[in-house]
Motif scaffolding. Structure first.
Motif, PDB file in Angstrom:
ATOM      1  N   LEU A 153       0.838  -1.194   0.000  1.00 33.89           N
ATOM      2  CA  LEU A 153       0.000   0.000   0.000  1.00 33.89           C
ATOM      3  C   LEU A 153       0.878   1.250   0.000  1.00 33.89           C
ATOM      4  O   LEU A 153       1.810   1.366   0.801  1.00 33.89           O
ATOM      5  N   ASP A 154       0.563   2.178  -0.885  1.00 32.01           N
ATOM      6  CA  ASP A 154       1.303   3.432  -0.909  1.00 32.01           C
ATOM      7  C   ASP A 154       1.189   4.135   0.435  1.00 32.01           C
ATOM      8  O   ASP A 154       0.159   4.041   1.124  1.00 32.01           O
ATOM      9  N   ARG A 155       2.231   4.854   0.793  1.00 26.95           N
ATOM     10  CA  ARG A 155       2.262   5.518   2.100  1.00 26.95           C
ATOM     11  C   ARG A 155       1.089   6.478   2.292  1.00 26.95           C
ATOM     12  O   ARG A 155       0.678   6.749   3.429  1.00 26.95           O
ATOM     13  N   THR A 156       0.532   7.015   1.202  1.00 26.13           N
ATOM     14  CA  THR A 156      -0.587   7.939   1.338  1.00 26.13           C
ATOM     15  C   THR A 156      -1.833   7.241   1.865  1.00 26.13           C
ATOM     16  O   THR A 156      -2.692   7.874   2.476  1.00 26.13           O
ATOM     17  N   VAL A 157      -1.951   5.928   1.631  1.00 21.89           N
ATOM     18  CA  VAL A 157      -3.113   5.190   2.134  1.00 21.89           C
ATOM     19  C   VAL A 157      -3.123   5.210   3.661  1.00 21.89           C
ATOM     20  O   VAL A 157      -4.151   5.478   4.285  1.00 21.89           O
ATOM     21  N   LEU A 158      -1.972   4.947   4.269  1.00 25.26           N
ATOM     22  CA  LEU A 158      -1.884   4.994   5.729  1.00 25.26           C
ATOM     23  C   LEU A 158      -2.025   6.424   6.234  1.00 25.26           C
ATOM     24  O   LEU A 158      -2.698   6.672   7.244  1.00 25.26           O
ATOM     25  N   ALA A 159      -1.396   7.367   5.535  1.00 31.85           N
ATOM     26  CA  ALA A 159      -1.491   8.768   5.961  1.00 31.85           C
ATOM     27  C   ALA A 159      -2.940   9.231   5.972  1.00 31.85           C
ATOM     28  O   ALA A 159      -3.377   9.927   6.902  1.00 31.85           O
ATOM     29  N   ASN A 160      -3.704   8.835   4.967  1.00 28.61           N
ATOM     30  CA  ASN A 160      -5.126   9.203   4.933  1.00 28.61           C
ATOM     31  C   ASN A 160      -5.883   8.555   6.087  1.00 28.61           C
ATOM     32  O   ASN A 160      -6.752   9.181   6.708  1.00 28.61           O
ATOM     33  N   ALA A 161      -5.557   7.297   6.383  1.00 29.85           N
ATOM     34  CA  ALA A 161      -6.232   6.601   7.480  1.00 29.85           C
ATOM     35  C   ALA A 161      -5.926   7.253   8.821  1.00 29.85           C
ATOM     36  O   ALA A 161      -6.778   7.269   9.721  1.00 29.85           O
ATOM     37  N   MET A 162      -4.734   7.785   8.963  1.00 33.90           N
ATOM     38  CA  MET A 162      -4.361   8.439  10.216  1.00 33.90           C
ATOM     39  C   MET A 162      -5.018   9.806  10.359  1.00 33.90           C
ATOM     40  O   MET A 162      -5.257  10.273  11.476  1.00 33.90           O
ATOM     41  N   GLY A 163      -5.319  10.441   9.226  1.00 36.46           N
ATOM     42  CA  GLY A 163      -5.847  11.796   9.280  1.00 36.46           C
ATOM     43  C   GLY A 163      -7.344  11.903   9.124  1.00 36.46           C
ATOM     44  O   GLY A 163      -7.915  12.987   9.277  1.00 36.46           O
ATOM     45  N   ASP A 164      -8.014  10.776   8.808  1.00 33.04           N
ATOM     46  CA  ASP A 164      -9.444  10.837   8.540  1.00 33.04           C
ATOM     47  C   ASP A 164     -10.118   9.590   9.088  1.00 33.04           C
ATOM     48  O   ASP A 164      -9.734   8.464   8.756  1.00 33.04           O
ATOM     49  N   ALA A 165     -11.137   9.774   9.918  1.00 31.33           N
ATOM     50  CA  ALA A 165     -11.795   8.646  10.580  1.00 31.33           C
ATOM     51  C   ALA A 165     -12.448   7.704   9.577  1.00 31.33           C
ATOM     52  O   ALA A 165     -12.419   6.487   9.741  1.00 31.33           O
ATOM     53  N   ALA A 175      -8.552 -11.447   0.117  1.00 27.89           N
ATOM     54  CA  ALA A 175      -9.471 -12.313  -0.633  1.00 27.89           C
ATOM     55  C   ALA A 175      -8.964 -12.563  -2.048  1.00 27.89           C
ATOM     56  O   ALA A 175      -9.245 -13.617  -2.635  1.00 27.89           O
ATOM     57  N   ALA A 176      -8.189 -11.602  -2.582  1.00 25.15           N
ATOM     58  CA  ALA A 176      -7.598 -11.760  -3.907  1.00 25.15           C
ATOM     59  C   ALA A 176      -6.355 -12.636  -3.879  1.00 25.15           C
ATOM     60  O   ALA A 176      -5.770 -12.909  -4.926  1.00 25.15           O
ATOM     61  N   GLY A 177      -5.950 -13.057  -2.682  1.00 21.33           N
ATOM     62  CA  GLY A 177      -4.814 -13.958  -2.560  1.00 21.33           C
ATOM     63  C   GLY A 177      -3.483 -13.286  -2.301  1.00 21.33           C
ATOM     64  O   GLY A 177      -2.435 -13.933  -2.408  1.00 21.33           O
ATOM     65  N   SER A 178      -3.502 -12.011  -1.955  1.00 19.88           N
ATOM     66  CA  SER A 178      -2.259 -11.261  -1.739  1.00 19.88           C
ATOM     67  C   SER A 178      -2.027 -10.984  -0.264  1.00 19.88           C
ATOM     68  O   SER A 178      -2.977 -10.740   0.488  1.00 19.88           O
ATOM     69  N   ARG A 179      -0.767 -11.021   0.129  1.00 25.19           N
ATOM     70  CA  ARG A 179      -0.389 -10.535   1.444  1.00 25.19           C
ATOM     71  C   ARG A 179      -0.135  -9.038   1.328  1.00 25.19           C
ATOM     72  O   ARG A 179       0.302  -8.560   0.286  1.00 25.19           O
ATOM     73  N   VAL A 180      -0.410  -8.306   2.389  1.00 22.09           N
ATOM     74  CA  VAL A 180      -0.406  -6.846   2.322  1.00 22.09           C
ATOM     75  C   VAL A 180       0.734  -6.260   3.150  1.00 22.09           C
ATOM     76  O   VAL A 180       0.882  -6.580   4.335  1.00 22.09           O
ATOM     77  N   VAL A 181       1.503  -5.401   2.499  1.00 23.82           N
ATOM     78  CA  VAL A 181       2.578  -4.659   3.153  1.00 23.82           C
ATOM     79  C   VAL A 181       2.127  -3.214   3.277  1.00 23.82           C
ATOM     80  O   VAL A 181       1.764  -2.586   2.275  1.00 23.82           O
ATOM     81  N   VAL A 182       2.123  -2.681   4.479  1.00 21.75           N
ATOM     82  CA  VAL A 182       1.806  -1.263   4.673  1.00 21.75           C
ATOM     83  C   VAL A 182       3.116  -0.494   4.752  1.00 21.75           C
ATOM     84  O   VAL A 182       3.941  -0.737   5.639  1.00 21.75           O
ATOM     85  N   GLU A 183       3.294   0.425   3.823  1.00 24.18           N
ATOM     86  CA  GLU A 183       4.504   1.250   3.783  1.00 24.18           C
ATOM     87  C   GLU A 183       4.253   2.569   4.503  1.00 24.18           C
ATOM     88  O   GLU A 183       3.128   2.936   4.815  1.00 24.18           O
ATOM     89  N   GLY A 184       5.332   3.289   4.758  1.00 21.25           N
ATOM     90  CA  GLY A 184       5.227   4.620   5.338  1.00 21.25           C
ATOM     91  C   GLY A 184       4.925   4.626   6.818  1.00 21.25           C
ATOM     92  O   GLY A 184       4.305   5.566   7.329  1.00 21.25           O
ATOM     93  N   ILE A 185       5.359   3.576   7.545  1.00 21.51           N
ATOM     94  CA  ILE A 185       5.167   3.554   9.008  1.00 21.51           C
ATOM     95  C   ILE A 185       6.184   4.515   9.620  1.00 21.51           C
ATOM     96  O   ILE A 185       7.372   4.227   9.657  1.00 21.51           O
ATOM     97  N   GLU A 186       5.693   5.652  10.080  1.00 18.16           N
ATOM     98  CA  GLU A 186       6.589   6.681  10.614  1.00 18.16           C
ATOM     99  C   GLU A 186       6.574   6.770  12.132  1.00 18.16           C
ATOM    100  O   GLU A 186       7.453   7.398  12.727  1.00 18.16           O
ATOM    101  N   ASP A 187       5.581   6.191  12.770  1.00 12.66           N
ATOM    102  CA  ASP A 187       5.477   6.268  14.225  1.00 12.66           C
ATOM    103  C   ASP A 187       4.631   5.103  14.729  1.00 12.66           C
ATOM    104  O   ASP A 187       4.073   4.330  13.947  1.00 12.66           O
TER     105      ASP A 187
END
Length: 292
Positions: A170-182, A197-209
């Motif tokens: 996941l692009d870092r903006t996906v997490l940034a949006n989740a942190m800034g918007d309920a 469900a599509a068979g992929s494991r998910v990596v979340v990028e942009g973990i800053e804190d």
């Protein structure tokens, strides 16, 4: 001095950023990242280097970068972790007919294809159908495949459906949006569920804190990557303290039910206090509101 390669009057070097597995609470692999300098001490952005290159030059740069990453990684290889290598879609098409050569290049540096994951970048290519064939050729040679920066440009559900990647980052903006918007925060677990469900494991990028790490863990992420755990470095980061921090975060909040089902042994207790928890005060922000 780390190994370097010249390209178009620039000097290229490799750095590696660790990727951590949530279920195991430990290091899973490294992403090879490119650094470029126009002169000693004068670094330039890779996007600026790529801008203006034609397709043939993109293929040349991509191949040069992968060779550099392999050579550098082989010199410090711990022998067990996965190496994630970026692969531009244009280069993927160009390499589709020479997958055996790619496997040979990996073997030349003493690595097995099973330890290499090619990250398909988010850029467009001339023929998405041929990209599917190129990815299939990589898999036939034993390589894993990831889609990088999901949510940007062509890295979307259409490409997930076509490529069936082993990993989606996941692009870092996906997490940034989740942190800034309920609302975006409530959507993130559903997005990860769909990718699972599509068979992929998910990596979340942009973990800053730690707040970002906790959101990613609670949302069901399989892997975490970001400066909170370690910045990109010429040396491979494998610090036991970082693993302890991740495991304590798991104990503090607990992973999603899907992740808990894959954990060995009994599930971790939520919010358990421990000496490690006390040592994390400097890593933790004010009380974090749990996602409902």
């Amino acid at each position: 001095m780390p190994p370097s390669i010249a390209f178009n009057e620039h000097q290229l070097t490799s750095v590696f950023q660790p990727i951590y597995a949530v279920a195991q609470g430990e290091l899973a692999g490294y992403e090879g990242l490119l650094r470029a300098s126009a002169a000693p001490g004068r670094m330039i952005r890779i996007n600026a280097l790529i801008a203006g290159l034609n397709d043939a030059e993109i293929v040349s740069l991509d191949r040069t970068a992968r060779t550099l990453h392999l050579r550098t990684f082989a010199s410090v290889d711990p022998g067990t972790k996965t190496l994630f290598l970026n692969l531009h879609p244009v280069a993927a098409l160009a390499e589709a007919g020479s997958a055996k050569a790619m496997r040979g290049r990996v073997g030349y540096f003493g690595l097995q294809p099973s330890r290499i994951c090619f990250e398909i970048l988010e850029g467009a290519c001339a023929d998405e159908g041929l990209l599917v064939d190129a990815v299939a050729a990589c898999r036939e040679m034993g390589f894993a495949v990831a889609m990088d920066d999901f949510g940007v440009e062509r890295s979307n559900f259409d490409r997930v459906a076509a490529l069936r990647p082993d990993y989606v980052k996941l692009d870092r903006t996906v997490l940034a949006n989740a942190m800034g918007d309920a609302k975006a925060r409530r959507v993130l677990p559903s997005l990860i569920d769909i990718l699972h469900a599509a068979g992929s494991r998910v990596v979340v990028e942009g973990i800053e804190d730690s707040a970002g790490a906790l959101i990613a863990i609670e949302s069901g992420a399989d892997y975490l990557q970001g400066f909170y755990f370690a910045p990109p470095s010429a040396q491979l980061h494998d610090d036991e303290l970082t693993g302890r921090i991740l495991r304590e975060l798991l104990r503090m909040r607990g992973p999603s039910p899907a992740i808990m089902a894959r954990l060995p042994g009994p599930p971790p207790a939520a919010r358990r206090t421990s000496p490690t928890g006390d040592s994390l005060v400097s890593y933790r922000e004010p009380p974090f509101e749990t996602v409902e």
